[in-house]
Design an enzyme around this catalytic site. Sequence first.
Site, mmCIF file in Angstrom:
data_model
loop_
_atom_site.group_PDB
_atom_site.id
_atom_site.type_symbol
_atom_site.label_atom_id
_atom_site.label_comp_id
_atom_site.label_asym_id
_atom_site.label_seq_id
_atom_site.Cartn_x
_atom_site.Cartn_y
_atom_site.Cartn_z
ATOM 1 N N ASP A 67 0.833 -1.207 0.000
ATOM 2 C CA ASP A 67 0.000 0.000 0.000
ATOM 3 C C ASP A 67 0.868 1.259 0.000
ATOM 4 O O ASP A 67 2.084 1.187 0.167
ATOM 5 C CB ASP A 67 -0.966 -0.006 1.191
ATOM 6 C CG ASP A 67 -0.267 -0.158 2.537
ATOM 7 O OD1 ASP A 67 0.974 -0.180 2.583
ATOM 8 O OD2 ASP A 67 -0.972 -0.247 3.560
ATOM 9 N N ASN A 136 -7.173 0.359 13.831
ATOM 10 C CA ASN A 136 -8.608 0.102 13.623
ATOM 11 C C ASN A 136 -8.843 -1.250 12.952
ATOM 12 O O ASN A 136 -9.933 -1.534 12.481
ATOM 13 C CB ASN A 136 -9.211 1.221 12.761
ATOM 14 C CG ASN A 136 -8.544 1.313 11.394
ATOM 15 O OD1 ASN A 136 -7.612 0.549 11.102
ATOM 16 N ND2 ASN A 136 -8.999 2.229 10.561
ATOM 17 N N HIS A 138 -7.277 -2.279 10.202
ATOM 18 C CA HIS A 138 -7.068 -2.321 8.747
ATOM 19 C C HIS A 138 -5.882 -3.212 8.395
ATOM 20 O O HIS A 138 -4.950 -3.388 9.181
ATOM 21 C CB HIS A 138 -6.957 -0.924 8.128
ATOM 22 C CG HIS A 138 -5.695 -0.184 8.352
ATOM 23 N ND1 HIS A 138 -5.615 1.190 8.314
ATOM 24 C CD2 HIS A 138 -4.421 -0.578 8.607
ATOM 25 C CE1 HIS A 138 -4.385 1.580 8.513
ATOM 26 N NE2 HIS A 138 -3.640 0.524 8.697
ATOM 27 N N GLU A 143 -9.780 -0.466 4.999
ATOM 28 C CA GLU A 143 -10.323 0.104 6.224
ATOM 29 C C GLU A 143 -11.605 -0.628 6.637
ATOM 30 O O GLU A 143 -12.157 -1.410 5.844
ATOM 31 C CB GLU A 143 -10.631 1.592 5.981
ATOM 32 C CG GLU A 143 -9.424 2.439 5.588
ATOM 33 C CD GLU A 143 -8.565 2.836 6.780
ATOM 34 O OE1 GLU A 143 -8.451 2.055 7.744
ATOM 35 O OE2 GLU A 143 -7.983 3.941 6.747
HETATM 36 C C1 GLP Z 1 -0.285 1.490 8.087
HETATM 37 C C2 GLP Z 1 0.126 0.839 6.757
HETATM 38 C C3 GLP Z 1 -0.091 -0.640 6.775
HETATM 39 C C4 GLP Z 1 0.454 -1.121 8.081
HETATM 40 C C5 GLP Z 1 -0.473 -0.703 9.185
HETATM 41 C C6 GLP Z 1 0.136 -0.825 10.552
HETATM 42 O O1 GLP Z 1 -1.116 2.571 7.901
HETATM 43 N N1 GLP Z 1 -0.505 1.415 5.642
HETATM 44 O O2 GLP Z 1 0.552 -1.251 5.698
HETATM 45 O O3 GLP Z 1 0.575 -2.524 8.077
HETATM 46 O O4 GLP Z 1 -0.953 0.620 8.976
HETATM 47 O O5 GLP Z 1 1.142 0.129 10.706
HETATM 48 P P1 GLP Z 1 2.275 0.032 11.798
HETATM 49 O O6 GLP Z 1 3.046 -1.202 11.502
HETATM 50 O O7 GLP Z 1 3.089 1.274 11.637
HETATM 51 O O8 GLP Z 1 1.582 -0.064 13.120
#
Ligand code: GLP
Length: 240
Positions: A67, A136, A138, A143
């Site tokens: 992403d 949340n 995702h 989302e």
């Molecule tokens: C982010 C990214 C995701 C990631 C998730 C968790 O917004 N777009 O690819 O896996 O949310 O992020 P983090 O590992 O920084 O907690």
Amino acid sequence: MKTLISPDYPQLCQAVAQNVIHCVNAKPDALICIAGGDTPLGVFAALVDAQNQGQVDFSRTQFLGLDEWLGLGQSDKGSCREMVWHHFFDKLTLREEQICFFDGLTANPQAECQRVDGYIEQHGPIDCIVLGIGMNGHIGFNEPGASLDNTCHVIDLDEVTQAVSVKYFDTPREVKQGISLGLKTILAAKNIVLMASGEKKAAIVAQTVNHPASRDIPSTLVKTVPQASLYVDNAAARAL
Ligand code: GLP
């Protein structure tokens, strides 16, 4: 869903890295997809070490980005592209044709989705995907409420995601949309590793495990496929 709990973050990253290494050693030209964000940073370091020590050879492996924030590119510190290149791709010295990654600066996001979908049609399905879990629930930028039928698509980011995003950036950024692989593509991966670390993820990890599978919490959908595993450290497992 099989759950593996590691004592701490370094051991969690080693466990996830071993899973990826096993996949690549079994299939050197595997298609590997790894999330951006903070969670996999230690996995990147473990995989770089493993290649330097001759435990794995990524020279034929294909890498796919999960992403990206729409509007951000490689020169934007904290973009998915910047994080993955800085911590991983640059250190593996990959060839350009080994990587397919969303261009967050694209002038035509729909065409960008088609480009990445086309790449997956040619090289997929994904052999191994390492996913983080958003606060949340995702996965990628799918989302709450995301459709199970989605392939690559543009998403209006949830308020929670926009609020959490400040942790990645040195200066405030307007990130209202993301571009992401969809749930259809993610759940078709042959091996799915859902990864979480730290106490701040304990509540969403508990929901992921205990809440019935629902589009309201996309991480719960991973439970509906047999090839998925949850890898957490003790802190993230605290509420299980
Ligand atoms: C982010 C990214 C995701 C990631 C998730 C968790 O917004 N777009 O690819 O896996 O949310 O992020 P983090 O590992 O920084 O907690």
